[in-house]
Design an enzyme around this catalytic site. Structure first.
Site, PDB file in Angstrom:
ATOM      1  N   CYS A  92       0.837  -1.195   0.000  1.00 22.98           N
ATOM      2  CA  CYS A  92       0.000   0.000   0.000  1.00 22.98           C
ATOM      3  C   CYS A  92       0.877   1.251   0.000  1.00 22.98           C
ATOM      4  O   CYS A  92       1.989   1.251   0.530  1.00 22.98           O
ATOM      5  CB  CYS A  92      -0.901  -0.008   1.231  1.00 22.98           C
ATOM      6  N   ASP A 110       0.473   3.784   1.712  1.00 21.36           N
ATOM      7  CA  ASP A 110       0.457   4.381   3.046  1.00 21.36           C
ATOM      8  C   ASP A 110       1.882   4.624   3.543  1.00 21.36           C
ATOM      9  O   ASP A 110       2.720   3.712   3.535  1.00 21.36           O
ATOM     10  CB  ASP A 110      -0.284   3.457   4.014  1.00 21.36           C
ATOM     11  N   ARG A 125       3.071   4.840   6.347  1.00 24.81           N
ATOM     12  CA  ARG A 125       3.443   4.157   7.587  1.00 24.81           C
ATOM     13  C   ARG A 125       3.884   2.709   7.362  1.00 24.81           C
ATOM     14  O   ARG A 125       4.183   2.000   8.329  1.00 24.81           O
ATOM     15  CB  ARG A 125       2.245   4.179   8.559  1.00 24.81           C
ATOM     16  N   CYS A 157      -6.282   0.039   6.872  1.00 26.92           N
ATOM     17  CA  CYS A 157      -6.031   0.654   5.563  1.00 26.92           C
ATOM     18  C   CYS A 157      -7.167   1.605   5.175  1.00 26.92           C
ATOM     19  O   CYS A 157      -8.337   1.205   5.137  1.00 26.92           O
ATOM     20  CB  CYS A 157      -5.883  -0.448   4.510  1.00 26.92           C
ATOM     21  N   HIS A 196      -2.222  -3.810   5.064  1.00 24.00           N
ATOM     22  CA  HIS A 196      -2.060  -3.436   6.475  1.00 24.00           C
ATOM     23  C   HIS A 196      -3.415  -3.171   7.101  1.00 24.00           C
ATOM     24  O   HIS A 196      -4.334  -2.679   6.454  1.00 24.00           O
ATOM     25  CB  HIS A 196      -1.147  -2.207   6.620  1.00 24.00           C
TER      26      HIS A 196
END
Length: 210
Positions: free
Chosen positions: A42, A44, A46, A101, A98
């Protein structure tokens, strides 16, 4: 100092530290790229592939998009996949989602989000496929966690149904596709036990032949 200047300063300090710990690291790295892993994750911020797996630059080839979707109409993802498998000869493809999400959570609602709704329809299709599993679940976090896991498993299947992966197996190339989910709250990866390593594990209709 501006935010951008701070990044450049950080980069200089990082490069100096790496070279101090491992003299000649960047020279060697610049002359070859031979990772064993392709990471499809992803976007993202993080979930950085290298850091959470303890790998150095050059050890993992990475493709990222919203909610780690593998669409057979996404030329970007398919191009990365082909390069990783046919040129870099990676041995493992890891699809890593994750928990928590944002893309997955958005797909679980009927709220309009704009252009990205076209992309999230890929995840809504996964939901429809498993809709009966969600009916008894009332807790939103549990629904989200299940959707994250089912989405990863579906994308593992999508990877294995590509001509790139099918051709690799036909050549006898050692290649396994794995499904993982990362926990933002504890930093730990969950293996979803969805590994596929041969055409025998793929539905017959997707086993392409000459």
């Amino acid at each position: 100092m501006s935010d951008i200047q701070e990044l450049l300063k950080n980069n200089k300090e990082w490069a100096e530290q790496i070279e101090k710990e491992n003299p000649g690291f960047f020279k060697t790295l610049s002359e070859q790229q031979s990772p064993k892993y392709l990471w499809i994750g992803c976007s993202d911020s993080r979930v950085p592939a290298n850091q959470i797996t303890g790998l150095m630059p050059g050890e993992v080839f990475v493709h990222r998009n919203v909610a780690n979707v593998v669409s057979h109409s996404d030329l970007n993802c398919l191009s990365v996949l082909q390069f990783a498998v046919e040129v870099l000869k990676v041995e493992h493809i890891i699809v890593c989602g994750h928990y928590g999400c944002g893309g997955v959570n958005a797909a679980l609602t009927n709220k309009k989000h704009g252009f990205i709704d076209n992309w999230l329809s890929n995840i809504k299709n996964v939901y429809l496929k498993h809709e009966t599993k969600f009916k008894p679940i009332k807790n939103e976090q549990e629904r989200s966690n299940l959707m994250c896991e089912l989405n990863v498993i579906e994308q593992v299947s999508n990877v294995c149904r590509t001509t790139t992966v099918q051709d690799a197996w036909d050549r006898g190339q050692s290649l396994s596709v794995h499904g993982w989910c990362y926990g933002l709250e504890n930093g730990l990866i969950t293996d979803l036990k969805a590994t596929i390593s041969s055409k025998k594990q793929v539905p017959a209709i997707f086993n392409y032949e000459e």
